[in-house]
Motif scaffolding. Sequence first.
Motif, PDB file in Angstrom:
ATOM      1  N   LEU A 188      -5.772   6.288   8.334  1.00  0.00           N
ATOM      2  CA  LEU A 188      -5.547   5.001   7.677  1.00  0.00           C
ATOM      3  C   LEU A 188      -5.587   3.862   8.691  1.00  0.00           C
ATOM      4  O   LEU A 188      -5.482   4.077   9.893  1.00  0.00           O
ATOM      5  N   THR A 189      -5.732   2.640   8.184  1.00  0.00           N
ATOM      6  CA  THR A 189      -5.719   1.448   9.024  1.00  0.00           C
ATOM      7  C   THR A 189      -4.455   0.652   8.731  1.00  0.00           C
ATOM      8  O   THR A 189      -3.602   1.074   7.941  1.00  0.00           O
ATOM      9  N   ASP A 190      -4.334  -0.518   9.349  1.00  0.00           N
ATOM     10  CA  ASP A 190      -3.170  -1.366   9.084  1.00  0.00           C
ATOM     11  C   ASP A 190      -3.353  -2.201   7.827  1.00  0.00           C
ATOM     12  O   ASP A 190      -2.498  -3.039   7.506  1.00  0.00           O
ATOM     13  N   HIS A 191      -4.453  -2.005   7.109  1.00  0.00           N
ATOM     14  CA  HIS A 191      -4.664  -2.644   5.800  1.00  0.00           C
ATOM     15  C   HIS A 191      -4.762  -1.532   4.764  1.00  0.00           C
ATOM     16  O   HIS A 191      -5.799  -0.877   4.646  1.00  0.00           O
ATOM     17  N   MET A 192      -3.670  -1.311   4.011  1.00  0.00           N
ATOM     18  CA  MET A 192      -3.599  -0.204   3.069  1.00  0.00           C
ATOM     19  C   MET A 192      -3.322  -0.711   1.660  1.00  0.00           C
ATOM     20  O   MET A 192      -2.544  -1.662   1.482  1.00  0.00           O
ATOM     21  N   ASN A 193      -3.938  -0.036   0.680  1.00  0.00           N
ATOM     22  CA  ASN A 193      -3.581  -0.314  -0.707  1.00  0.00           C
ATOM     23  C   ASN A 193      -2.346   0.525  -1.068  1.00  0.00           C
ATOM     24  O   ASN A 193      -1.813   1.271  -0.240  1.00  0.00           O
ATOM     25  N   PHE A 194      -1.924   0.437  -2.314  1.00  0.00           N
ATOM     26  CA  PHE A 194      -0.671   1.079  -2.708  1.00  0.00           C
ATOM     27  C   PHE A 194      -0.726   2.597  -2.520  1.00  0.00           C
ATOM     28  O   PHE A 194       0.190   3.196  -1.954  1.00  0.00           O
ATOM     29  N   LEU A 195      -1.812   3.226  -2.969  1.00  0.00           N
ATOM     30  CA  LEU A 195      -1.914   4.684  -2.868  1.00  0.00           C
ATOM     31  C   LEU A 195      -1.971   5.133  -1.409  1.00  0.00           C
ATOM     32  O   LEU A 195      -1.429   6.186  -1.039  1.00  0.00           O
ATOM     33  N   GLN A 196      -2.618   4.346  -0.564  1.00  0.00           N
ATOM     34  CA  GLN A 196      -2.671   4.679   0.859  1.00  0.00           C
ATOM     35  C   GLN A 196      -1.293   4.561   1.501  1.00  0.00           C
ATOM     36  O   GLN A 196      -0.932   5.355   2.378  1.00  0.00           O
ATOM     37  N   ARG A 197      -0.519   3.587   1.050  1.00  0.00           N
ATOM     38  CA  ARG A 197       0.846   3.465   1.561  1.00  0.00           C
ATOM     39  C   ARG A 197       1.697   4.652   1.147  1.00  0.00           C
ATOM     40  O   ARG A 197       2.536   5.135   1.921  1.00  0.00           O
ATOM     41  N   VAL A 198       1.486   5.128  -0.088  1.00  0.00           N
ATOM     42  CA  VAL A 198       2.203   6.312  -0.561  1.00  0.00           C
ATOM     43  C   VAL A 198       1.814   7.523   0.297  1.00  0.00           C
ATOM     44  O   VAL A 198       2.673   8.310   0.728  1.00  0.00           O
ATOM     45  N   LYS A 199       0.515   7.676   0.579  1.00  0.00           N
ATOM     46  CA  LYS A 199       0.049   8.771   1.434  1.00  0.00           C
ATOM     47  C   LYS A 199       0.676   8.671   2.820  1.00  0.00           C
ATOM     48  O   LYS A 199       1.112   9.678   3.398  1.00  0.00           O
ATOM     49  N   ASN A 200       0.726   7.460   3.354  1.00  0.00           N
ATOM     50  CA  ASN A 200       1.318   7.256   4.685  1.00  0.00           C
ATOM     51  C   ASN A 200       2.786   7.654   4.698  1.00  0.00           C
ATOM     52  O   ASN A 200       3.278   8.237   5.665  1.00  0.00           O
ATOM     53  N   MET A 201       3.492   7.362   3.600  1.00  0.00           N
ATOM     54  CA  MET A 201       4.907   7.715   3.499  1.00  0.00           C
ATOM     55  C   MET A 201       5.081   9.230   3.369  1.00  0.00           C
ATOM     56  O   MET A 201       5.924   9.843   4.042  1.00  0.00           O
ATOM     57  N   ILE A 202       4.256   9.870   2.518  1.00  0.00           N
ATOM     58  CA  ILE A 202       4.364  11.318   2.309  1.00  0.00           C
ATOM     59  C   ILE A 202       4.074  12.076   3.594  1.00  0.00           C
ATOM     60  O   ILE A 202       4.670  13.118   3.876  1.00  0.00           O
ATOM     61  N   PHE A 203       3.182  11.525   4.411  1.00  0.00           N
ATOM     62  CA  PHE A 203       2.795  12.201   5.646  1.00  0.00           C
ATOM     63  C   PHE A 203       3.960  12.325   6.622  1.00  0.00           C
ATOM     64  O   PHE A 203       3.929  13.148   7.531  1.00  0.00           O
ATOM     65  N   LEU A 204       4.992  11.514   6.437  1.00  0.00           N
ATOM     66  CA  LEU A 204       6.141  11.549   7.343  1.00  0.00           C
ATOM     67  C   LEU A 204       6.948  12.834   7.201  1.00  0.00           C
ATOM     68  O   LEU A 204       7.477  13.355   8.190  1.00  0.00           O
TER      69      LEU A 204
END
Length: 275
Positions: A188-204
């Motif tokens: 991902l990049t520092d410009h994320m849509n909502f679903l990408q933000r959810v993916k970024n959170m789940i990856f934690l």
Amino acid sequence: VMLVLLLSVLSLAAGGKVLVLPVDGSHWLSMREVLDGLRQKGHEIVVVAPEISLHIKPTKSFVMKMYPVPFTQEEMDGRFQAFFQDIFQEGSFLEKLIRRYQWIKETFAMFLASCRHLLYNKELISYLEESKFDAVLTNPLLPCGQIVAERLSLPSVFFLHQMPCGLEYGATQCPSPPSYVPRMFTGLTDHMNFLQRVKNMIFLFPNYFLCDFGFQPYAKLASEVLGRDVTVNDLFRQGSIWLMKQDFVLHYPQPLMPNMIMVSGVSCAHKKLTQ
């Protein structure tokens, strides 16, 4: 009078005494360039390392203090050869995951055993206590160096690229919002849509499990050695300076704390190019 004043401040310009506890592999290769620079500036460098390693070998450039470990060079070389061979082996995702988990478990056990043999080496620890170092330089990827710094009551300087699970941000209380800062290996990049933000959170979440699995034994070992309950965050929180081998050219901009300093390229050799 001027001569007396100059002589009185001469000692202030003298180099310090730095205890170095490196992490083997490419981490050591990048740190070695920095140690050469420190030595040229008049600092006294003492490197403590296991007798069995991949790249950390005795050298005339620094004082090297080696300590015995409970495994052979053949066992260590075999561990890393198995990792590279596994990359090319076929199998399902689950089979690869199980093999990788087993490799991590056995390799971390080897590094932990090395750390334990250092911390319980009474002769070496006595030498370090009597040497009156000014600071510890280490890579926190393996917390053994920080445990030694705590044992000797010395300030520590961390030299690293990036920590798994963003542990450096938790330890320094640095903001690292998952809606803005992309996690490692997400693509991902520092410009994320909502679903990408959810993916970024789940990856934690799986990352935290892996970090607990990898670092918790060091917290237990530190508690034994220091005689008090110690967590992984307690260890990393004591780092005075974090020298980050990053920059905002190759990495996405994100908040940093005052003791987090970007030093990308510091370990690169500076050579004049021919025309």
